[in-house]
Structures are given as C-alpha cells and as structure tokens.
Scaffold this motif. Structure first.
Motif, PDB file in Angstrom:
ATOM      1  N   LEU A 141      38.623  28.887  37.890  1.00  0.00           N
ATOM      2  CA  LEU A 141      38.358  29.206  39.062  1.00  0.00           C
ATOM      3  C   LEU A 141      36.892  28.999  39.569  1.00  0.00           C
ATOM      4  O   LEU A 141      36.561  28.889  40.650  1.00  0.00           O
ATOM      5  CB  LEU A 141      38.589  30.873  39.491  1.00  0.00           C
ATOM      6  N   GLY A 142      36.128  28.629  38.602  1.00  0.00           N
ATOM      7  CA  GLY A 142      34.435  28.478  38.978  1.00  0.00           C
ATOM      8  C   GLY A 142      33.846  29.862  39.604  1.00  0.00           C
ATOM      9  O   GLY A 142      32.988  29.704  40.517  1.00  0.00           O
ATOM     10  N   ARG A 143      34.309  30.899  39.044  1.00  0.00           N
ATOM     11  CA  ARG A 143      33.627  32.082  39.572  1.00  0.00           C
ATOM     12  C   ARG A 143      32.768  33.021  38.592  1.00  0.00           C
ATOM     13  O   ARG A 143      33.079  33.114  37.400  1.00  0.00           O
ATOM     14  CB  ARG A 143      34.685  33.009  40.087  1.00  0.00           C
ATOM     15  N   ASP A 144      32.009  33.679  38.990  1.00  0.00           N
ATOM     16  CA  ASP A 144      30.925  34.317  37.918  1.00  0.00           C
ATOM     17  C   ASP A 144      31.496  35.526  37.741  1.00  0.00           C
ATOM     18  O   ASP A 144      31.293  36.336  36.751  1.00  0.00           O
ATOM     19  CB  ASP A 144      29.495  34.452  38.586  1.00  0.00           C
ATOM     20  N   ARG A 145      32.117  36.267  38.766  1.00  0.00           N
ATOM     21  CA  ARG A 145      32.443  37.670  38.826  1.00  0.00           C
ATOM     22  C   ARG A 145      33.920  37.721  39.323  1.00  0.00           C
ATOM     23  O   ARG A 145      34.276  37.433  40.535  1.00  0.00           O
ATOM     24  CB  ARG A 145      31.648  38.497  39.392  1.00  0.00           C
ATOM     25  N   ILE A 146      34.856  38.129  38.512  1.00  0.00           N
ATOM     26  CA  ILE A 146      36.216  38.272  38.903  1.00  0.00           C
ATOM     27  C   ILE A 146      36.736  39.663  38.369  1.00  0.00           C
ATOM     28  O   ILE A 146      36.549  39.961  37.148  1.00  0.00           O
ATOM     29  CB  ILE A 146      37.145  37.254  38.313  1.00  0.00           C
ATOM     30  N   GLY A 147      37.302  40.428  39.387  1.00  0.00           N
ATOM     31  CA  GLY A 147      37.853  41.887  38.905  1.00  0.00           C
ATOM     32  C   GLY A 147      39.364  41.900  38.261  1.00  0.00           C
ATOM     33  O   GLY A 147      40.018  40.960  38.585  1.00  0.00           O
ATOM     34  N   VAL A 148      39.755  42.649  37.674  1.00  0.00           N
ATOM     35  CA  VAL A 148      41.112  42.733  36.965  1.00  0.00           C
ATOM     36  C   VAL A 148      42.014  42.752  38.118  1.00  0.00           C
ATOM     37  O   VAL A 148      43.295  42.725  37.808  1.00  0.00           O
ATOM     38  CB  VAL A 148      41.306  43.723  35.848  1.00  0.00           C
ATOM     39  N   PHE A 149      41.768  43.210  39.215  1.00  0.00           N
ATOM     40  CA  PHE A 149      42.777  43.494  40.327  1.00  0.00           C
ATOM     41  C   PHE A 149      42.480  42.465  41.337  1.00  0.00           C
ATOM     42  O   PHE A 149      43.512  42.426  42.374  1.00  0.00           O
ATOM     43  CB  PHE A 149      42.459  44.771  41.079  1.00  0.00           C
ATOM     44  N   ASP A 150      41.864  41.272  41.033  1.00  0.00           N
ATOM     45  CA  ASP A 150      41.646  40.239  42.147  1.00  0.00           C
ATOM     46  C   ASP A 150      42.962  39.343  42.026  1.00  0.00           C
ATOM     47  O   ASP A 150      43.309  38.928  40.835  1.00  0.00           O
ATOM     48  CB  ASP A 150      40.505  39.443  41.884  1.00  0.00           C
ATOM     49  N   ASN A 151      43.293  38.952  43.059  1.00  0.00           N
ATOM     50  CA  ASN A 151      44.440  38.146  43.290  1.00  0.00           C
ATOM     51  C   ASN A 151      44.210  36.815  42.795  1.00  0.00           C
ATOM     52  O   ASN A 151      43.430  36.143  43.477  1.00  0.00           O
ATOM     53  CB  ASN A 151      45.478  38.200  44.507  1.00  0.00           C
ATOM     54  N   PHE A 152      44.924  35.942  42.212  1.00  0.00           N
ATOM     55  CA  PHE A 152      44.714  34.768  41.837  1.00  0.00           C
ATOM     56  C   PHE A 152      44.855  33.642  42.971  1.00  0.00           C
ATOM     57  O   PHE A 152      43.978  32.733  43.166  1.00  0.00           O
ATOM     58  CB  PHE A 152      45.868  34.032  40.695  1.00  0.00           C
ATOM     59  N   PHE A 153      45.859  33.972  43.802  1.00  0.00           N
ATOM     60  CA  PHE A 153      45.974  33.153  44.939  1.00  0.00           C
ATOM     61  C   PHE A 153      45.145  33.486  46.016  1.00  0.00           C
ATOM     62  O   PHE A 153      44.534  32.466  46.690  1.00  0.00           O
ATOM     63  CB  PHE A 153      47.247  33.262  45.357  1.00  0.00           C
ATOM     64  N   ASP A 154      44.415  34.428  46.060  1.00  0.00           N
ATOM     65  CA  ASP A 154      43.419  35.062  47.157  1.00  0.00           C
ATOM     66  C   ASP A 154      42.157  34.380  46.831  1.00  0.00           C
ATOM     67  O   ASP A 154      41.041  34.106  47.349  1.00  0.00           O
ATOM     68  CB  ASP A 154      43.275  36.539  47.115  1.00  0.00           C
TER      69      ASP A 154
END
Length: 777
Positions: free
Chosen positions: A426-439
């Motif tokens: 997704l090209g992101r530096d920070r993703i939380g475990v509750f972040d939605n893939f589609f969002d």
C-alpha cells in the motif's frame, strides 16, 4: 520579446549582459533636458500594452500579448467596481510579474487614491499585521489562500475595518472559506473575480452577499464589454447545469502568445456565439456550468482531471468537499504518482481542530464516491504559499503516513509480518492492525498483489476473498488454515454473512471477475441479511478461467446450490454480468425455483457494444503476454542472467498500455502471474460471443439519470445507444416487462458509498420487504 528599451535598477544591471537594446538605469538617469509636457499619444486600442509570461502545463512559459483596449476596459471596471467603494486605495503585496497586481496598482492611481506598497520579501506570517497597519483600504485583491490566512490572523474588529471590499481571485474560492470569513467580518463586501491572463486579468465577478449553496463560490457574470459561454464536448452551448468548457470573448481577449502561432490558433477560436461579428473566443480549459440564476460556477481545470483506477477524478471537487468539513480551515488535494499502487489522491489539511483521517473519510462518504477519497492525509499548520499567494505545490511535504485515531501497533509475529507486507503493497509507513484495507485505498489488483506476497513470504495461505471478511491485519492474522481450506476452489465469496432466517443476495461479478465492487452494497444491507458474490474462476486460486457464459453458469449453479440448496433465490447482476445473471435466473426458473432478479444497468452484446469491446479484448491479450514475459525475465534475472534491458522495456510497454487503457492499471507491473488479466480478457470474450436467451420471469432493472438521458450523441456507460433502444432490448430479453427503478449517480458510482444504500432499498422492494417499485419509464 524584442523590447527596444529596458528600465531597471543598478543592482540588476548585471542580468542584461548581451542585451543589444537601450538599457536605462532609473537610479542614475538624468531627467534634465527632457520635455515637461505630456508626450504625444501614439497608441490605439490594438497597441500592445505589455507581455506577461504564464507557466504552461508543459513547463514552457507562454508570453501573453495584452493590448491597451482590453487593459483599459478592465481598469475602468476596477475603478467603478472596486476603487469607487472607498477612498483608501489598495495594497500591493504580490509580484509585478503576476497580473493580479493590475487592479491594485492602476485602480487606485486612476481614481486618485493611494497605492500602499508592502515591504518586499516580507514574512507571509505578518500579512495580517502589515495590512491592518496600512488600512483601511477601498479594496484588497487577494487569493483564497491569502483570505484563509487573514481569517486565522485577524480579530473580528480588524477584519471589519480592513477594507470596504475584499476581491478574491486567481484560484478556486471554496464556499467553506467564504463561510469562515463571513463569521469574522459579515459586513465586508466579498467579490469573487475570475479570469485567466489571456482575457486581460479577469472578466467576471460574483458578489457573495451571503453564503452560497454550491461547493465553490460562483464566478458570476461577465464584466461590461465581455461575455462567456459554456460549451459541451461537441462545442455547442451546454444546457443549464451541464458541465462543459468555459469560453470567454469580448474586449478582454488578448492578441495571442508571443512567437507561438500554433498555440494561439489552438486556444483562440472564432466567436460563433457573441454579439460582435468576427470576434474571437479564448478556450480557457476550465470546466464550468451555468446555474439556474444565470451565474457561472467554476468546477476546475479539464487538464487537472486524472485517472484513479479507471475513474476520472477532478481534484478540485474533492478539495471543495474536504474544506467544507467544519473542523477544516483550508485544504489542498493533489495526486501523488509515485505511491505504490498507481496514482492516489493526497489530502493536505489545515485543521481548526485536527480531525482524524477516519473522521474525514466518514464525512466524505456521504458526499463523494469512494474512488474520490484521498488515501493519504497530511496535516499542516498552514498551506505553503508562493509570492503570488497561490499554493506552492513544490513545498508540500511528501505523504509518508496514514494516521488514524485508533492506531494500534502489531503485537504478534503474524501481525508484524502482515504489517510489513501491507506497508510495502500500500506504500504506507504506518498502518495499524485495525486499519481497513479498502479504506487505505485497496482494490482488486492490490488485493491480489497482497495475497500473493503473503502466501509467498509467510506460512499463511489466504485468498483475496478473505480480505472482504477479514479486512484488517488483526482479523487476517487470526484466520486459521481450516477456515481458508473450507472455501478453497469455491466461486462463492461471502461479503456479508446472513443470520439464520436472513435474506441472501447473490451478486454476479462484473467485468474483471472480482466481486469487490459489491463491498459497499453488502455494508448497506439490513441487520441479519447477507451478500454472497459469485466470483469468476481464475481471479484467484488455481481454477482455470472460462471463456463461455454457459460454462460459467454451470459452475455458478453448482456452487450456489451448494451454498443454498433450494429457493427462493435473489440474484443481482451489474453491467457486463447482466447476461450471466439473466441466464442463471433462467436455468433456476427452469428447475422450478422462484427467482427475484435484479439487474443494475445491464449491458448486452449488441452490435455497438461489441465494437467498443474489441479494443479492450486486444489490450488484455497483449497485457497478459507482456506480464508472462516480464515474470519470466525477472525469474531469469534472479538466477544471474543479464536481462535488465529486457525487463525495462517490458515494464515500459506495460506502463504505456495501462496509461492508454480505460480499464488496465499499472499495478499489472507488480503481478507475479498474468492469470488475473487473462481471466478478465476471457470474460469480455465470453460476453461478446454470447447470444442471450429471453427470460420469461419477472425482473427488475435499476438505471441512473446518465442512462435515462442517453442518446446516440451522449451514450451512457451501460449502452452505446439511446435509452429508447436500451429499453427495447430489455423488453426483448424480458418479455414479461421489466420493472424500472431509478437511483442517483451513474453507471460507475451507483454501487459507491453514496448510492449503494439506494440500491439496497430497491432490493428490499423487489423481495417484498417494502412498497412498490418506482418507475422511470
């Protein structure tokens, strides 16, 4: 420009080495001996007043040739409309190389008022302080970004006493910016001025006496001796409310571009609509529409439109929606081309009270379709401005993170592995475990890339369908091998499980074969009801793709019966899956089952549609061959073979193919197999080759205004013919007479967050849960 005389100062003399004309240094020139009488006037309305350079989209500046007639007409308007509202003159704080200085400089001088020069190179943070010190003024001309800055810097008393009139121009003026200023200074007259340099500074104005109902403040009506028109794609006058290109005519239209006859001929065209024979119109390249009250609304640049996963997006429209949030004081939306997954929208926000990205996404979900939502957010103390008061895009920071209010770091080893992969894909530096893939901007091709990487780099074995029911890292990490194996090889994808006794809606995949399109519809169903997608073999897993609709229906009947052995059945088809859903319903009905059939703007393999799909089929075949070759070359490179040149060439060809295609994406470069693209191409081939058999049961069809308003000159995406022809084909294939339902949106957005709830309500009417159908016949 070939200027024969240059006036300059001593500190700048060194810049003119090699200049062969007359160089006059105003610091040292001796004025004695020159005449003291006014010079003889030798100019006419057609004489050149000045040449001003504007940046072009190609990066090559264009010298705009402005004549005295147009300049005099505009300045006369400034004296009457701006300077005449007070006696305090106007401040100058933008570059003299920017034509916004014209009203601030000439308006006061001709009216006998003062021109206030702010210090050169002052700190923009002192703008409010410096303006207050020199006021009050007759008027202030500034950009919307300047106005946002003053809104934050001034007290209500300072704003109220600053000027009789505030003139806003040079950029799109959001309704939210107007509202914030109105709260600060409700009695100050606010004018929104519009006009490119090519029409001599400006040619229209709108007086915003109160708040406006549009997302941006209208640009109003033409000033005296000028006119403007909105034309459609065929160059004819557009109807009220219809978006088209804005053309401007009258005295303000400039001579053309210096030394650019080709560009001049392209942008300045004969005036077929204006009152003066033989006149010219300037093609602004701006999108606009005429409002019912006759004012014009600016909708952005036509060349600012970009393609996000096949959709055409106008960033200015997204920006207007973002800045309308009550916790946002200013915003800028742009496109980042260098993020993983292709071009993505980035929202730069100056918050009044910092909203989390999740809050902004929720807010936008009721205003814009999902593909128009920024996938990255950057929060700033203020938008960087250049010396002319416009947003300095080069100074905007690169988006590096997507933050959420509920950020939770990974805990278990599986969550750490998945987080690392999600960040890469997704090209992101920070993703939380509750972040939605589609969002976070995930779509079908990124889902396949994600699944391939997870299955290759971790002990997990998942499928793309698992992302629908487990769209977060925490959920996906908890997915057991038994849960995955239980669904392996099945075409049924559960997007929302039904409770015991709940209704089940089976949705057949559209073109491409994936059922991710129904994600928002699944979320729109009522508690207890479920949505199951029928996904094409070959989209994921080891199943062979099929190129015949009869064979596809055989597989779907088997899996549907396995999921629900007996009826009644509720089936939905959208777009190119219309013929598949129709055949599936016909087979079930032939087996004695009751079927509720709902079709969303189904497409049919008529002559015109087939002709448009030939190119699409060829593109998919070519793309699949290129992907196979690229995968093979990369495998060879991993063994030490020297194939880098071949890889670069294949990547270039795939990139060019994606750029020219309406349906293919650069994500193809990241695939480790061509099966997904090849499957999509075979589905198009199956559609083209199919001869639908009429269905004698009841059927319901959902259409949008785009479809209802279609004709041969303005075809919809559902049909390349007229709506009358479309209805005739529906009635031929459904002789019992389909019931027609109308929802808002268009063919591509009817299943987005705005309109999926409307489609869900139609579904409930079809299955008898609510009142009668709404006819659009």
């Amino acid at each position: 420009t070939g200027a024969r005389v240059v006036l300059t100062q001593g500190s700048l003399m060194g810049r003119f080495r090699g200049y062969e004309g007359r160089l006059v240094c105003v610091d040292t020139v001796v004025v004695e001996g020159f005449p003291v009488t006014d010079p003889v006037r030798s100019t006419s309305a057609e004489s050149l007043a000045y040449v001003i350079y504007t940046s072009g989209s190609t990066g090559r500046p264009k010298g705009v040739l402005v004549e005295h007639g147009g300049l005099a007409n505009f300045v006369r308007w400034c004296v009457e409309g701006y300077s005449g509202r007070g006696v305090g003159g106007a401040p100058v704080f933008s570059s003299i190389g920017f034509d916004a200085v014209v009203p601030n400089l000439f308006g006061p001088l001709i009216a006998g008022q003062t021109v206030h020069l702010l210090p050169e190179g002052f700190d923009i943070a002192r703008l409010g302080e410096l303006l207050v010190a020199g006021g009050p003024y007759s008027f202030i001309k500034l950009t919307p970004s300047h106005l946002d800055l003053l809104t934050a810097q001034l007290t209500p008393a300072e704003a109220a006493g600053l000027a009789a009139t505030v003139v806003v121009g040079a950029e799109s003026f959001s309704a939210a910016s107007l509202e914030y200023w109105r709260r600060l200074a409700p009695d100050v007259v606010v004018l929104n001025e519009y006009g490119p340099t090519e029409v001599t500074v400006a040619n229209s104005v709108f007086q915003a006496d109160g708040l406006v109902s549009t997302r941006t403040v209208p640009i109003g009506r033409p000033i005296p001796n000028t006119w403007m028109f909105v034309v459609d794609y065929a160059g004819e006058l557009a109807e009220v409310g219809v978006t088209g290109e804005l053309l401007v005519g009258g005295m303000g239209v400039v001579r053309g571009y210096h030394g650019r006859p080709d560009l001049t001929a392209d942008k300045f065209i004969p005036d077929r609509f204006g009152p003066v024979p033989g006149g010219r119109l300037y093609r602004t390249g701006d999108l606009a529409r005429v409002l019912p009250d006759g004012n014009v609304e600016f909708l952005g640049r036509s060349d600012d439109q970009i393609k996000i996963r096949g959709y055409r997006v106008e960033p200015g429209e997204v920006e207007a929606a973002v800045v309308s949030h009550p916790m946002v004081t200013a915003a800028h939306v742009t496109v980042a081309d260098d993020l993983v997954g292709g071009p993505q929208l980035v929202g730069y926000v100056v918050p009044a009270d910092a909203p989390a990205p999740a809050v902004l996404r929720e807010y936008l979900s009721s205003r814009l379709p999902a593909y128009m939502h920024p996938t990255a957010w950057v929060f700033l103390d203020g938008l960087p401005l250049n010396p002319n008061g416009k947003i300095d895009r080069k100074a905007l920071p690169t988006p590096g993170t997507v933050t959420t209010s509920s950020y939770q770091p990974p805990v278990t080893p599986a969550e750490h592995d998945l987080t690392r992969i999600w960040q890469t894909v997704l090209g992101r530096d920070r993703i939380g475990v509750f972040d939605n893939f589609f969002d976070l901007g995930g779509h079908s091709l990124l889902a396949i890339q994600l699944v391939n990487t997870i299955n290759r780099d971790t002990p997990m074995r998942i499928s793309a369908r698992d992302l629908f029911t487990h769209p977060t890292i925490r959920d996906l990490a908890g997915l057991t091998a038994a849960m995955v194996a239980a669904r392996d090889g099945d075409t049924v994808v559960t997007l929302r499980a039904a409770a015991p006794g709940g209704r089940r809606l089976f949705c057949v995949h559209p073109s491409g074969g994936s059922v991710h399109w129904y994600y928002r519809l699944a979320q729109s169903l009522r508690d207890g009801d479920g949505l199951l997608g029928l996904q094409a073999p070959g989209v994921e897993g080891d199943a062979e793709p099929l190129a015949d609709i009869s064979d596809l229906v055989d597989v779907y009947l088997r899996d549907l019966r396995r999921e629900q052995p007996t009826g009644p059945y509720a089936l939905l088809g959208w777009s190119l899956s219309g013929p598949i859903a129709l055949e599936l319903a016909r087979r079930l009905r032939g087996e004695g089952e009751h079927v509720d059939l709902l079709l969303l703007e189904p497409s049919w393999p008529d002559r015109r549609t087939i002709a448009t799909l030939r190119q699409t089929i060829a593109e998919h075949r070519h793309a699949a061959d290129l992907i196979d070759a690229l995968v093979a070359q990369r495998a060879a490179a991993s063994t030490g073979a020297s194939v880098s040149a071949s890889i670069v060439e294949l990547e270039r060809q795939l990139t060019e193919l994606a750029s020219s295609s309406d349906v293919l994406s650069e994500v193809m470069l990241e695939l480790d197999s061509s099966v997904t693209v090849r499957t999509a191409g075979l589905l198009y081939e199956a559609f083209v080759a199919w001869d639908p058999v009429p269905y004698d049961g009841d059927a319901d069809v959902v259409v949008t205004p785009e479809c209802v308003g279609a004709d041969l000159d303005h075809p919809s995406k559902a049909s390349v013919g007229s709506y009358a022809e479309y209805l005739a084909e529906l009635e031929r294939l459904m002789p019992s007479g389909p019931r027609i339902h109308l929802v808002e949106g268009d063919h591509l957005t009817m299943l987005g967050p705005d309109h999926a709830p409307e489609v869900a309500e139609v579904f409930y009417r079809v299955v008898g849960a609510d009142g009668p159908a709404i006819s659009a016949r």
